[in-house]
Design a protein around this motif. Structure first.
Motif, PDB file in Angstrom:
ATOM      1  N   LYS A 128      55.112  -2.784  65.717  1.00 45.16           N
ATOM      2  CA  LYS A 128      53.872  -2.708  64.950  1.00 45.16           C
ATOM      3  C   LYS A 128      53.678  -4.020  64.203  1.00 45.16           C
ATOM      4  CE  LYS A 128      54.029   2.299  64.348  1.00 45.16           C
ATOM      5  NZ  LYS A 128      54.019   3.430  63.398  1.00 45.16           N
ATOM      6  N   GLN A 130      51.471  -6.045  61.016  1.00 46.46           N
ATOM      7  CA  GLN A 130      50.587  -5.991  59.859  1.00 46.46           C
ATOM      8  C   GLN A 130      49.859  -7.339  59.783  1.00 46.46           C
ATOM      9  OE1 GLN A 130      52.010  -6.272  55.582  1.00 46.46           O
ATOM     10  NE2 GLN A 130      51.338  -4.129  55.566  1.00 46.46           N
ATOM     11  N   GLU A 153      40.877  -7.996  58.933  1.00 48.87           N
ATOM     12  CA  GLU A 153      40.156  -7.089  59.828  1.00 48.87           C
ATOM     13  C   GLU A 153      39.605  -7.840  61.049  1.00 48.87           C
ATOM     14  OE1 GLU A 153      39.965  -3.889  59.713  1.00 48.87           O
ATOM     15  OE2 GLU A 153      40.648  -3.411  57.684  1.00 48.87           O
ATOM     16  N   LYS A 156      42.505  -8.210  63.404  1.00 45.67           N
ATOM     17  CA  LYS A 156      42.844  -6.875  63.933  1.00 45.67           C
ATOM     18  C   LYS A 156      41.810  -6.415  64.964  1.00 45.67           C
ATOM     19  CE  LYS A 156      43.210  -2.017  62.599  1.00 45.67           C
ATOM     20  NZ  LYS A 156      43.085  -1.036  61.500  1.00 45.67           N
ATOM     21  N   GLU A 166      45.327   1.158  68.104  1.00 45.76           N
ATOM     22  CA  GLU A 166      45.107   1.178  66.652  1.00 45.76           C
ATOM     23  C   GLU A 166      46.407   1.448  65.893  1.00 45.76           C
ATOM     24  OE1 GLU A 166      42.281   0.776  64.842  1.00 45.76           O
ATOM     25  OE2 GLU A 166      43.219   1.276  62.914  1.00 45.76           O
ATOM     26  N   GLU A 170      47.849  -2.852  61.412  1.00 47.78           N
ATOM     27  CA  GLU A 170      47.429  -2.547  60.049  1.00 47.78           C
ATOM     28  C   GLU A 170      46.868  -3.834  59.442  1.00 47.78           C
ATOM     29  OE1 GLU A 170      49.217  -0.807  55.798  1.00 47.78           O
ATOM     30  OE2 GLU A 170      50.568  -1.549  57.353  1.00 47.78           O
ATOM     31  N   VAL A 172      45.790  -5.687  55.920  1.00 52.02           N
ATOM     32  CA  VAL A 172      45.901  -5.650  54.461  1.00 52.02           C
ATOM     33  C   VAL A 172      45.466  -7.007  53.899  1.00 52.02           C
ATOM     34  CG1 VAL A 172      47.817  -4.007  54.537  1.00 52.02           C
ATOM     35  CG2 VAL A 172      48.291  -6.458  54.433  1.00 52.02           C
ATOM     36  N   ASP A 200      56.914  -5.468  62.035  1.00 49.70           N
ATOM     37  CA  ASP A 200      57.789  -4.523  61.357  1.00 49.70           C
ATOM     38  C   ASP A 200      59.242  -4.960  61.510  1.00 49.70           C
ATOM     39  OD1 ASP A 200      57.348  -4.024  64.153  1.00 49.70           O
ATOM     40  OD2 ASP A 200      58.614  -2.263  63.915  1.00 49.70           O
TER      41      ASP A 200
END
Length: 202
Positions: A128, A130, A153, A156, A166, A170, A172, A200
């Protein structure tokens, strides 16, 4: 008698003449046969060596080339292994997408980087990422938090378009709270207008 002897002599001479004219023909025939024989030998050689054996060798060579391609393929798979994330020769070791001032639009020069990380995530569905949006120090805290979120965003959404599920992503925002450069020059501010890809476990 003389007449008959003469006839016999003529017949003998004719026979000899016929024999002498036949011999060259036979010689030519033998020569032709000899040539055929040579062709036959060539044919035999052709079966034993040049074509058949050569073909086999070529076949091995092709297989060898395929083997090399296989190795390349292995390297290609390795290009998206977890270790590739820390290999400075691999584009995956680059994690930052930089933006223009007050912009959240991903520039074309960073498309290969986003594509590479998208491919990595698709090949490693257990991983994953971020996407962390950042800004320079100019502007209010609230404005920069919102700008950092838009930047995260944007990256992403590009990854989503490229097929990353999805659940692996993530977005942020750190606003201006996590600067890469701590100075206040234009170069420092440019370093801080970015979105970072963090995996991750890192």
């Amino acid at each position: 008698m003389k007449a008959s002897q003469l006839v016999l002599s003529l017949l003998l001479a004719a026979t000899l003449a016929a024999c002498s004219s036949t011999s060259p023909t036979n010689t030519a025939g033998n020569g032709a046969n000899g040539a055929n024989g040579a062709n036959g030998l060539n044919g035999a050689n052709g079966e034993n060596d040049p074509s058949a054996a050569g073909y086999v060798r070529n076949g091995v060579g092709v297989n060898g080339a395929n083997g090399a391609n296989g190795a390349t393929g292995a390297d290609g798979s390795g290009a998206y292994s977890n270790s590739a994330l820390k290999d400075p020769r691999n584009i995956l070791s680059k994690r930052s997408v930089y933006f223009d001032f007050d912009s959240a639009t991903v520039k074309g020069e960073y498309k290969p980087l986003v594509e590479a990380h998208s491919t990595f995530l698709k090949k490693n569905p257990q991983r994953k990422a971020q996407i962390q949006g950042n800004t320079d120090v100019l502007g209010s805290r609230e404005y920069n938090l919102a700008l950092g979120q838009r930047r995260a965003e944007s990256v992403k959404n590009m990854m989503r378009v490229l097929g990353v599920p999805e659940g692996q992503l993530e977005a942020v925002s750190y606003g201006k709270e996590k600067p890469k450069a701590t100075g206040t020059s234009d170069a420092d501010n440019a370093q801080n207008r970015r979105a970072d890809v963090a995996y991750d476990g890192e």
